[in-house]
Design a protein around this motif. Structure first.
Motif, PDB file in Angstrom:
ATOM      1  N   ARG A 105       0.954  -1.176  -0.072  1.00  0.00           N
ATOM      2  CA  ARG A 105       0.072  -0.007  -0.101  1.00  0.00           C
ATOM      3  C   ARG A 105       1.072   1.180   0.065  1.00  0.00           C
ATOM      4  NH1 ARG A 105      -3.856   2.537   4.215  1.00  0.00           N
ATOM      5  NH2 ARG A 105      -4.698   4.209   2.884  1.00  0.00           N
ATOM      6  N   ALA A 106       1.774   1.257   0.746  1.00  0.00           N
ATOM      7  CA  ALA A 106       2.643   2.473   0.842  1.00  0.00           C
ATOM      8  C   ALA A 106       3.494   2.557  -0.514  1.00  0.00           C
ATOM      9  CB  ALA A 106       3.906   2.115   1.871  1.00  0.00           C
ATOM     10  N   GLN A 107       3.718   1.479  -1.184  1.00  0.00           N
ATOM     11  CA  GLN A 107       4.679   1.797  -2.315  1.00  0.00           C
ATOM     12  C   GLN A 107       3.327   2.082  -3.479  1.00  0.00           C
ATOM     13  OE1 GLN A 107       7.825   0.909  -3.255  1.00  0.00           O
ATOM     14  NE2 GLN A 107       7.387   2.337  -4.955  1.00  0.00           N
ATOM     15  N   GLU A 108       2.276   1.643  -3.522  1.00  0.00           N
ATOM     16  CA  GLU A 108       1.231   2.299  -4.540  1.00  0.00           C
ATOM     17  C   GLU A 108       0.931   3.950  -4.170  1.00  0.00           C
ATOM     18  OE1 GLU A 108      -2.396  -0.225  -3.937  1.00  0.00           O
ATOM     19  OE2 GLU A 108      -1.378  -2.056  -4.571  1.00  0.00           O
ATOM     20  N   THR A 109       0.884   3.962  -3.151  1.00  0.00           N
ATOM     21  CA  THR A 109       0.673   5.459  -2.625  1.00  0.00           C
ATOM     22  C   THR A 109       1.774   6.527  -3.174  1.00  0.00           C
ATOM     23  OG1 THR A 109      -0.602   4.924  -0.972  1.00  0.00           O
ATOM     24  CG2 THR A 109       0.039   7.159  -0.930  1.00  0.00           C
ATOM     25  N   ALA A 110       2.989   6.021  -2.893  1.00  0.00           N
ATOM     26  CA  ALA A 110       4.160   6.524  -3.475  1.00  0.00           C
ATOM     27  C   ALA A 110       4.165   6.768  -4.908  1.00  0.00           C
ATOM     28  CB  ALA A 110       5.598   6.172  -2.783  1.00  0.00           C
ATOM     29  N   ASP A 111       3.840   5.660  -5.859  1.00  0.00           N
ATOM     30  CA  ASP A 111       3.750   5.733  -7.005  1.00  0.00           C
ATOM     31  C   ASP A 111       2.832   6.693  -7.576  1.00  0.00           C
ATOM     32  OD1 ASP A 111       5.810   3.967  -7.343  1.00  0.00           O
ATOM     33  OD2 ASP A 111       4.624   2.113  -7.288  1.00  0.00           O
ATOM     34  N   SER A 112       1.747   6.731  -6.798  1.00  0.00           N
ATOM     35  CA  SER A 112       0.400   7.684  -7.335  1.00  0.00           C
ATOM     36  C   SER A 112       0.971   9.234  -7.090  1.00  0.00           C
ATOM     37  CB  SER A 112      -0.640   7.173  -6.844  1.00  0.00           C
ATOM     38  OG  SER A 112      -0.764   7.603  -5.327  1.00  0.00           O
ATOM     39  N   TRP A 113       1.704   9.452  -6.017  1.00  0.00           N
ATOM     40  CA  TRP A 113       2.086  10.573  -5.491  1.00  0.00           C
ATOM     41  C   TRP A 113       3.282  11.300  -6.713  1.00  0.00           C
ATOM     42  CZ3 TRP A 113       2.473   9.983   0.315  1.00  0.00           C
ATOM     43  CH2 TRP A 113       1.133   9.860   0.752  1.00  0.00           C
ATOM     44  N   ASN A 114       3.909  10.123  -7.149  1.00  0.00           N
ATOM     45  CA  ASN A 114       5.203  10.847  -7.892  1.00  0.00           C
ATOM     46  C   ASN A 114       4.607  11.019  -9.486  1.00  0.00           C
ATOM     47  OD1 ASN A 114       7.517  10.729  -6.508  1.00  0.00           O
ATOM     48  ND2 ASN A 114       7.496   8.376  -6.703  1.00  0.00           N
ATOM     49  N   GLN A 115       3.377  10.985  -9.780  1.00  0.00           N
ATOM     50  CA  GLN A 115       2.723  11.059 -10.990  1.00  0.00           C
ATOM     51  C   GLN A 115       2.508  12.547 -11.083  1.00  0.00           C
ATOM     52  OE1 GLN A 115       2.708   9.134 -13.777  1.00  0.00           O
ATOM     53  NE2 GLN A 115       3.554   7.466 -12.430  1.00  0.00           N
ATOM     54  N   PRO A 116       3.107  13.356 -11.752  1.00  0.00           N
ATOM     55  CA  PRO A 116       2.670  14.812 -11.826  1.00  0.00           C
ATOM     56  C   PRO A 116       0.953  15.123 -12.012  1.00  0.00           C
ATOM     57  CG  PRO A 116       3.851  14.529 -13.758  1.00  0.00           C
ATOM     58  CD  PRO A 116       3.748  13.159 -12.877  1.00  0.00           C
ATOM     59  N   ARG A 117       0.307  15.765 -11.333  1.00  0.00           N
ATOM     60  CA  ARG A 117      -1.088  16.089 -11.538  1.00  0.00           C
ATOM     61  C   ARG A 117      -1.300  17.578 -11.295  1.00  0.00           C
ATOM     62  NH1 ARG A 117      -3.820  11.980 -13.872  1.00  0.00           N
ATOM     63  NH2 ARG A 117      -5.408  12.733 -12.723  1.00  0.00           N
ATOM     64  N   GLU A 118      -2.153  18.223 -12.042  1.00  0.00           N
ATOM     65  CA  GLU A 118      -2.428  19.491 -12.164  1.00  0.00           C
ATOM     66  C   GLU A 118      -4.023  19.634 -11.599  1.00  0.00           C
ATOM     67  OE1 GLU A 118      -0.526  21.907 -12.839  1.00  0.00           O
ATOM     68  OE2 GLU A 118       1.190  20.718 -13.510  1.00  0.00           O
ATOM     69  N   PRO A 119      -4.006  20.808 -10.564  1.00  0.00           N
ATOM     70  CA  PRO A 119      -5.678  21.155 -10.057  1.00  0.00           C
ATOM     71  C   PRO A 119      -6.398  21.722 -11.231  1.00  0.00           C
ATOM     72  CG  PRO A 119      -3.962  22.880  -9.305  1.00  0.00           C
ATOM     73  CD  PRO A 119      -3.169  21.754 -10.028  1.00  0.00           C
ATOM     74  N   VAL A 120      -7.711  21.439 -10.967  1.00  0.00           N
ATOM     75  CA  VAL A 120      -8.460  21.861 -12.114  1.00  0.00           C
ATOM     76  C   VAL A 120      -9.500  22.695 -11.741  1.00  0.00           C
ATOM     77  CG1 VAL A 120     -10.630  20.925 -13.551  1.00  0.00           C
ATOM     78  CG2 VAL A 120      -8.472  19.527 -13.254  1.00  0.00           C
ATOM     79  N   ARG A 121      -9.794  23.841 -12.433  1.00  0.00           N
ATOM     80  CA  ARG A 121     -10.676  24.878 -12.052  1.00  0.00           C
ATOM     81  C   ARG A 121     -11.655  24.695 -13.365  1.00  0.00           C
ATOM     82  NH1 ARG A 121      -9.806  28.529  -8.090  1.00  0.00           N
ATOM     83  NH2 ARG A 121     -10.878  30.006  -9.190  1.00  0.00           N
ATOM     84  N   ILE A 122     -13.031  24.887 -13.111  1.00  0.00           N
ATOM     85  CA  ILE A 122     -14.048  24.620 -13.968  1.00  0.00           C
ATOM     86  C   ILE A 122     -14.993  25.922 -14.002  1.00  0.00           C
ATOM     87  CG2 ILE A 122     -16.248  23.481 -14.859  1.00  0.00           C
ATOM     88  CD1 ILE A 122     -14.858  21.183 -13.597  1.00  0.00           C
ATOM     89  N   ASP A 123     -14.969  26.526 -15.099  1.00  0.00           N
ATOM     90  CA  ASP A 123     -15.774  27.950 -14.960  1.00  0.00           C
ATOM     91  C   ASP A 123     -15.293  28.932 -13.818  1.00  0.00           C
ATOM     92  OD1 ASP A 123     -16.886  27.502 -17.642  1.00  0.00           O
ATOM     93  OD2 ASP A 123     -18.634  26.433 -16.579  1.00  0.00           O
ATOM     94  N   GLY A 124     -14.318  28.991 -13.268  1.00  0.00           N
ATOM     95  CA  GLY A 124     -13.620  29.638 -12.290  1.00  0.00           C
ATOM     96  C   GLY A 124     -13.962  29.350 -10.843  1.00  0.00           C
ATOM     97  N   HIS A 125     -14.374  27.889 -10.631  1.00  0.00           N
ATOM     98  CA  HIS A 125     -14.470  27.344  -9.463  1.00  0.00           C
ATOM     99  C   HIS A 125     -13.332  25.949  -9.214  1.00  0.00           C
ATOM    100  CE1 HIS A 125     -18.188  29.738  -8.964  1.00  0.00           C
ATOM    101  NE2 HIS A 125     -18.799  29.009  -9.967  1.00  0.00           N
ATOM    102  N   SER A 126     -12.930  25.977  -8.264  1.00  0.00           N
ATOM    103  CA  SER A 126     -11.937  25.174  -7.939  1.00  0.00           C
ATOM    104  C   SER A 126     -12.530  23.982  -7.684  1.00  0.00           C
ATOM    105  CB  SER A 126     -11.026  25.512  -6.783  1.00  0.00           C
ATOM    106  OG  SER A 126     -10.017  24.576  -6.547  1.00  0.00           O
ATOM    107  N   HIS A 127     -11.963  22.501  -8.036  1.00  0.00           N
ATOM    108  CA  HIS A 127     -12.484  21.329  -7.726  1.00  0.00           C
ATOM    109  C   HIS A 127     -11.311  20.440  -7.418  1.00  0.00           C
ATOM    110  CE1 HIS A 127     -16.417  21.835  -9.505  1.00  0.00           C
ATOM    111  NE2 HIS A 127     -15.933  22.526 -10.496  1.00  0.00           N
ATOM    112  N   PRO A 128     -10.909  20.297  -6.017  1.00  0.00           N
ATOM    113  CA  PRO A 128      -9.819  19.943  -5.481  1.00  0.00           C
ATOM    114  C   PRO A 128      -9.725  18.553  -5.617  1.00  0.00           C
ATOM    115  CG  PRO A 128     -11.079  20.761  -3.711  1.00  0.00           C
ATOM    116  CD  PRO A 128     -11.727  21.206  -4.830  1.00  0.00           C
ATOM    117  N   TRP A 129     -10.791  17.669  -5.776  1.00  0.00           N
ATOM    118  CA  TRP A 129     -11.096  16.334  -6.025  1.00  0.00           C
ATOM    119  C   TRP A 129     -10.707  15.769  -7.378  1.00  0.00           C
ATOM    120  CZ3 TRP A 129     -15.094  19.295  -4.856  1.00  0.00           C
ATOM    121  CH2 TRP A 129     -16.034  19.549  -5.603  1.00  0.00           C
ATOM    122  N   ILE A 130     -10.552  16.735  -8.207  1.00  0.00           N
ATOM    123  CA  ILE A 130     -10.242  16.339  -9.583  1.00  0.00           C
ATOM    124  C   ILE A 130      -8.986  16.927 -10.207  1.00  0.00           C
ATOM    125  CG2 ILE A 130     -11.202  16.674 -12.198  1.00  0.00           C
ATOM    126  CD1 ILE A 130     -13.899  17.535 -11.110  1.00  0.00           C
TER     127      ILE A 130
END
Length: 172
Positions: A105-130
């Motif tokens: 589980r720790a390795q899966e979590t570390a691998d997912s955190w190493n993938q560069p991800r960008e936050p998303v805003r839709i029509d001016g509103h922040s969506h932190p879960w996307i």
């Protein structure tokens, strides 16, 4: 565990570039214990050696985007185990982590955190879960709705529900 990023962005629009953070030098090793409480979106509790006193471990809350190179590593120091356990530390078992993750589980979590991800805003509103990969796709499907990339900058990807304008060119 992770390293503090070499360059961290601060200030308005992230234009103030610093080396490391206020409390940890660039490249410092930080251990990330299991979260016992939620310090807020994009912030995690961490244990590491402070910039001012490199001998003692300190517990701090750090911004997630100030960290890089996530990986799994064993913990063998009694002082580090004591800091990671916090108030749950058992003096009868000084080298035993309380509530550890499984290695898988720790390795899966570390691998997912190493993938560069960008936050998303839709029509001016922040969506932190996307979040989207870096670079973001031109179109994004969410709940059967097509969103179009309107702007990509330092604060992430900005999507719009309206399609981009198409220039009309007269036929010759």
């Amino acid at each position: 565990m992770a390293n503090v990023a070499r360059e961290t962005a601060h200030g308005e629009s992230g234009l103030d570039i610093q080396h490391g953070t206020k409390h940890f030098r660039a490249g410092a090793l930080l251990w990330l214990p299991r979260v016992r409480w939620d310090p807020g979106h994009g912030r995690w509790p961490a244990v590491g050696r402070h910039r001012g006193n490199g001998r003692r471990y300190v517990n701090m809350v750090v911004r997630a985007h100030d960290l890089e190179n996530f990986r799994v590593k064993g913990v063998y120091s009694e002082a580090l185990v004591r800091s990671l356990n916090g108030y749950e530390h058992d003096p009868a078992a000084p080298r035993t982590l309380q509530n550890p993750w499984t290695r898988e589980r720790a390795q899966e979590t570390a691998d997912s955190w190493n993938q560069p991800r960008e936050p998303v805003r839709i029509d001016g509103h922040s969506h932190p879960w996307i979040s989207v990969p870096n670079p973001p796709p031109a179109e994004l499907q969410i709940d059967g709705e097509t969103l179009h990339l309107a702007h990509y900058g330092t604060r992430g990807a900005h999507y719009s529900r309206t399609p981009p304008l198409v220039e009309w060119t007269p036929e010759p």
